[in-house]
Design an enzyme around this catalytic site. Structure first.
Site, PDB file in Angstrom:
ATOM      1  N   SER A  61      54.982 -43.048  -5.640  1.00  0.00           N
ATOM      2  CA  SER A  61      54.986 -43.432  -7.051  1.00  0.00           C
ATOM      3  C   SER A  61      56.353 -43.975  -7.433  1.00  0.00           C
ATOM      4  O   SER A  61      57.286 -44.000  -6.635  1.00  0.00           O
ATOM      5  CB  SER A  61      54.634 -42.235  -7.923  1.00  0.00           C
ATOM      6  OG  SER A  61      55.718 -41.328  -7.921  1.00  0.00           O
ATOM      7  N   LYS A  62      56.440 -44.380  -8.678  1.00  0.00           N
ATOM      8  CA  LYS A  62      57.659 -44.970  -9.239  1.00  0.00           C
ATOM      9  C   LYS A  62      58.925 -44.183  -8.906  1.00  0.00           C
ATOM     10  O   LYS A  62      59.971 -44.760  -8.629  1.00  0.00           O
ATOM     11  CB  LYS A  62      57.516 -45.034 -10.764  1.00  0.00           C
ATOM     12  CG  LYS A  62      56.939 -46.326 -11.235  1.00  0.00           C
ATOM     13  CD  LYS A  62      58.048 -47.257 -11.673  1.00  0.00           C
ATOM     14  CE  LYS A  62      57.827 -48.697 -11.364  1.00  0.00           C
ATOM     15  NZ  LYS A  62      58.210 -49.215 -10.113  1.00  0.00           N
ATOM     16  N   ARG A  63      58.802 -42.848  -8.942  1.00  0.00           N
ATOM     17  CA  ARG A  63      60.023 -42.065  -8.756  1.00  0.00           C
ATOM     18  C   ARG A  63      60.588 -42.198  -7.334  1.00  0.00           C
ATOM     19  O   ARG A  63      61.693 -41.766  -7.059  1.00  0.00           O
ATOM     20  CB  ARG A  63      59.798 -40.593  -9.136  1.00  0.00           C
ATOM     21  CG  ARG A  63      58.981 -39.816  -8.168  1.00  0.00           C
ATOM     22  CD  ARG A  63      58.538 -38.482  -8.743  1.00  0.00           C
ATOM     23  NE  ARG A  63      57.442 -37.955  -7.991  1.00  0.00           N
ATOM     24  CZ  ARG A  63      57.575 -37.228  -6.899  1.00  0.00           C
ATOM     25  NH1 ARG A  63      58.773 -36.914  -6.462  1.00  0.00           N
ATOM     26  NH2 ARG A  63      56.517 -36.807  -6.238  1.00  0.00           N
ATOM     27  N   GLY A  74      61.287 -44.998  -6.089  1.00  0.00           N
ATOM     28  CA  GLY A  74      61.951 -46.302  -6.062  1.00  0.00           C
ATOM     29  C   GLY A  74      60.928 -47.405  -6.207  1.00  0.00           C
ATOM     30  O   GLY A  74      59.866 -47.206  -6.782  1.00  0.00           O
TER      31      GLY A  74
END
Ligand code: GLU
Length: 517
Positions: free
Chosen positions: A260-262, A264
Site C-alpha cells: 500500500s501507499k505507506r 512508498g
C-alpha cells in the site's frame, strides 16, 4: 521495444486484462496486465483489454484513458479493447447490459437461479444471529424453497436473483499455477447475481464477458481465487465451457503485508517520475513471481515474452522490493549505449528547465553523450542522472550547506581566486593536465590536494559529490570554471558562512549571518 513475433504454441490463446477505471495503474495491476501480455505473446495469442466500468460510484473521470496510456508507457499493448475495437466488442461493461440480461434470463429460465424477496432487515437479522453463533454470514436459503404459489404472491415486489448453489459436493478449480483447489458447496453462499435494480454482479458480468470474448485463459491476481468456484458454477448453469484459470501471486511488501501507499511508491507513474526506466520496471515486474529457466535477471519485454511460462510462476506471494528495482534500474542505466540513456534523460532535464543544446550558462566543453557516459556511473535513476548533469547546463545558484561548513572557511576566497589565477591560460585542459596542475599547486602551497580539490568542486558544481573533479573541470572548460571559482569567492565573502557557523554554534541568532540552507 518491438516484440519479436514468436511461433504460436496454442494458436487460439485469448487472454484479457480487466481493470476498473478507479484510479491510476498500481503495480499490482501492472503485474497482472504484464503476465497476460507475456502469455499472449508467448503463445501468439490475443490480449483483450476489457473495461469493468459498471460501478459508476467508484469510477474516476478520465481514469480509463489514463490507465491505458500508463500501460502503454511500459510497452504493453493489446489487440482488442475499448480504444482499438475488435470483433468481440463492445469492450466496456457499461455497454454490454443487454448481453447480461439475456444470460440472466437464461439461468433463471433453466431453474438454476431463484428470486429472493428477503428484506434488508431480515438479512441483517439473519447475519446478526449467525455472527452471535460464531458462524460465517451466509444466506439461509429462505426463498430457495418458495412454492410457485408463494412466488406468485410476491408479484412484482423488489427482489434479487440468487444462484442456486448445489447443497452438497464441491467445485474444483484446476488452477494452472496452484493445482487443484477444492471448494465445498456447503461453504458457498447462494450468491446474488442480479441486484434489485436489475444489474448483474461482478461474478456474473465477468463470466458472460469471458465467454463471449472467447477467453481461453483467465490470468489474474490470486485475490480472485475465491470468486473462481462461483464463476465455474455460473459456467455450469449457463451450459458453457469454462476457460482455464491461473491465479498469479499477489504482491506483498517486505513486511508481508498488502502493498500500500505507506510502502512508498505503488503507482506506475510514481516510479517513472522517480526516474525508473519503463524497461527496468517491466523487467522487475516480469520477474516478480516468475523465474526464467536460465535464471537471467536482465530481460526486456520481448525477451520475457519469449520465455514466459505459467509453469514457472510461483504459488507463494511475491515480495516487492524497491531496492531490487533500483538495483535493476542502475544496471540498465549502465548497460545501455550512452546515447540511448542520453535520449531518456533529455526530457527529465527539460522538466528542470535544462537543455544540453542550449545551456543557460556558457556551453561546457564536453559532448552531452560523453557527460552522460561518465555521470551515469553514480546514478540509480534518471532523476539522479539529471541532477548529476545539471552543473554542466545551468549556473551554480546554491552550494551544498554541509559542504559550505567544511570547505568554505575564511581562507577559501583567497585560495579559490589563486586557483582561478593559476588555471587561467593553462594550455592543456585535459583531465590529466589538470590533475598534474593541482598536484603541483598543492606541493607549492604546502597543502594537501584535498584542500584544493574539495573547495573547487563545491565552487564549480555546487555539490560535494560527483565524478572525478578533474573530469568535471575538463568537462566544464575554463569559460565556466574560472568565473565559478571567482563567484564562489565573492559569495563566501558576502555570506561569511564560517563566521555564521561559529555564531550559530555559539548560540547567536543573527539571521543575516546564517549560511543559506
Ligand atoms: N475488475 C477486476 C479487477 O480489477 C478484474 C477481475 C478479473 O480479472 O476477473 O480486479
Amino acid at each position: 521495444m518491438p516484440v519479436t513475433p514468436v511461433k504460436p504454441v496454442t494458436p487460439t490463446v485469448r487472454v484479457r486484462y480487466a481493470p476498473s477505471p478507479t484510479g491510476s495503474v498500481h503495480v499490482g495491476n501492472a503485474h497482472t496486465a504484464l503476465f497476460n501480455y507475456l502469455f499472449s505473446r508467448r503463445h501468439g495469442g490475443r490480449l483483450v483489454y476489457r473495461l469493468e466500468d459498471t460501478d459508476k460510484s467508484r469510477e474516476v473521470a478520465g481514469a480509463a484513458e489514463t490507465q491505458m496510456a500508463q500501460l502503454r508507457l511500459l510497452g504493453i499493448d493489446w489487440d482488442e479493447g475499448p480504444d482499438v475495437g475488435g470483433p468481440y466488442g463492445p469492450y466496456r461493461q457499461s455497454e454490454r447490459a443487454d448481453r447480461y440480461q439475456e444470460a440472466l434470463a437464461q439461468v433463471e429460465a433453466a431453474g438454476r437461479a431463484y428470486r429472493c424477496y428477503c428484506s434488508a432487515e431480515r438479512l441483517a437479522a439473519m447475519r446478526a444471529e449467525q455472527a452471535a453463533r460464531g458462524r460465517p454470514p451466509r444466506y439461509d436459503g429462505h426463498c430457495r424453497g418458495l412454492s410457485a404459489a408463494e412466488r406468485a404472491a410476491h408479484g412484482g415486489e423488489p427482489h434479487v436473483l440468487r444462484l442456486a448453489v448445489p447443497a452438497t459436493g464441491d467445485t474444483v478449480v484446476a488452477d494452472e499455477i496452484r493445482g487443484e483447489v477444492r471448494f465445498q458447496h456447503s461453504e458457498l453462499d447462494d450468491f446474488v447475481i442480479r441486484k434489485s435494480d436489475g444489474t448483474p454482479l461482478y461474478n456474473f458480468g465477468v463470466v458472460v464477458d469471458d465467454h463471449e470474448m472467447a477467453i481461453t485463459h483467465v490470468i489474474r491476481g490470486d485475490e480472485h481465487l475465491a470468486n473462481t468456484p462461483k464463476q465455474l458454477l455460473l459456467y455450469d448453469a449457463l451450459g458453457w465451457a469454462p476457460p482455464r484459470f491461473a491465479h498469479i501471486p499477489m504482491l506483498l511488501a517486505a513486511d508481508r503485508s498488502k502493498l500500500s501507499k505507506r510502502h512508498g511508491a505503488t503507482a506506475l507513474v510514481e516510479f517513472l517520475d522517480e526516474g525508473i526506466l519503463p524497461e527496468a520496471l517491466v523487467n522487475y515486474l516480469g520477474l516478480l513471481g516468475f523465474s526464467p529457466p536460465d535464471g537471467r535477471e536482465m530481460l526486456e519485454l520481448d525477451e520475457l515474452a519469449r520465455v514466459f511460462d505459467l509453469a514457472r510462476v510461483q504459488r507463494s506471494a511475491a515480495v516487492y522490493d524497491p531496492k531490487k528495482l533500483q538495483w535493476l534500474n542502475t544496471r540498465y542505466l549502465k548497460a545501455w549505449p550512452a546515447a540511448d540513456v542520453a535520449q531518456r534523460v533529455r526530457p527529465v532535464l527539460a522538466a528542470r528547465g535544462l537543455d544540453p543544446d542550449a545551456p543557460s550558462d556558457a556551453a561546457p566543453a564536453v559532448a552531452f553523450v560523453d557527460a552522460v557516459e561518465t555521470v551515469r556511473e553514480r546514478a540509480h535513476t534518471l532523476r539522479e542522472l539529471a541532477e548529476g548533469l545539471s552543473f554542466l547546463y545551468a549556473p551554480v545558484t546554491a552550494y551544498d550547506p554541509a559542504g559550505v561548513q567544511k570547505q568554505f572557511g575564511p581562507e577559501a576566497p583567497e585560495r579559490l581566486r589563486a586557483l582561478a589565477g593559476s588555471l587561467e591560460g593553462l594550455p592543456d585542459w585535459s583531465h590529466d593536465a589538470l590533475e598534474a596542475h593541482y598536484s603541483e599547486l598543492a606541493a607549492q602551497w604546502g597543502v594537501g590536494r584535498g584542500a584544493l580539490i574539495h573547495p573547487t568542486r563545491l565552487a564549480v558544481t555546487g555539490t560535494t559529490v560527483g565524478p572525478s573533479l578533474f573530469w568535471c573541470l575538463a568537462a566544464l572548460g575554463p569559460d565556466l570554471v574560472l568565473p565559478r571559482l571567482r563567484a564562489a569567492a565573492d559569495w563566501i565573502e558576502r555570506e561569511q558562512p564560517a563566521e555564521a557557523a561559529r555564531a550559530k554554534a555559539g548560540g547567536a541568532a543573527d539571521a543575516g549571518q546564517q549560511a543559506p540552507t
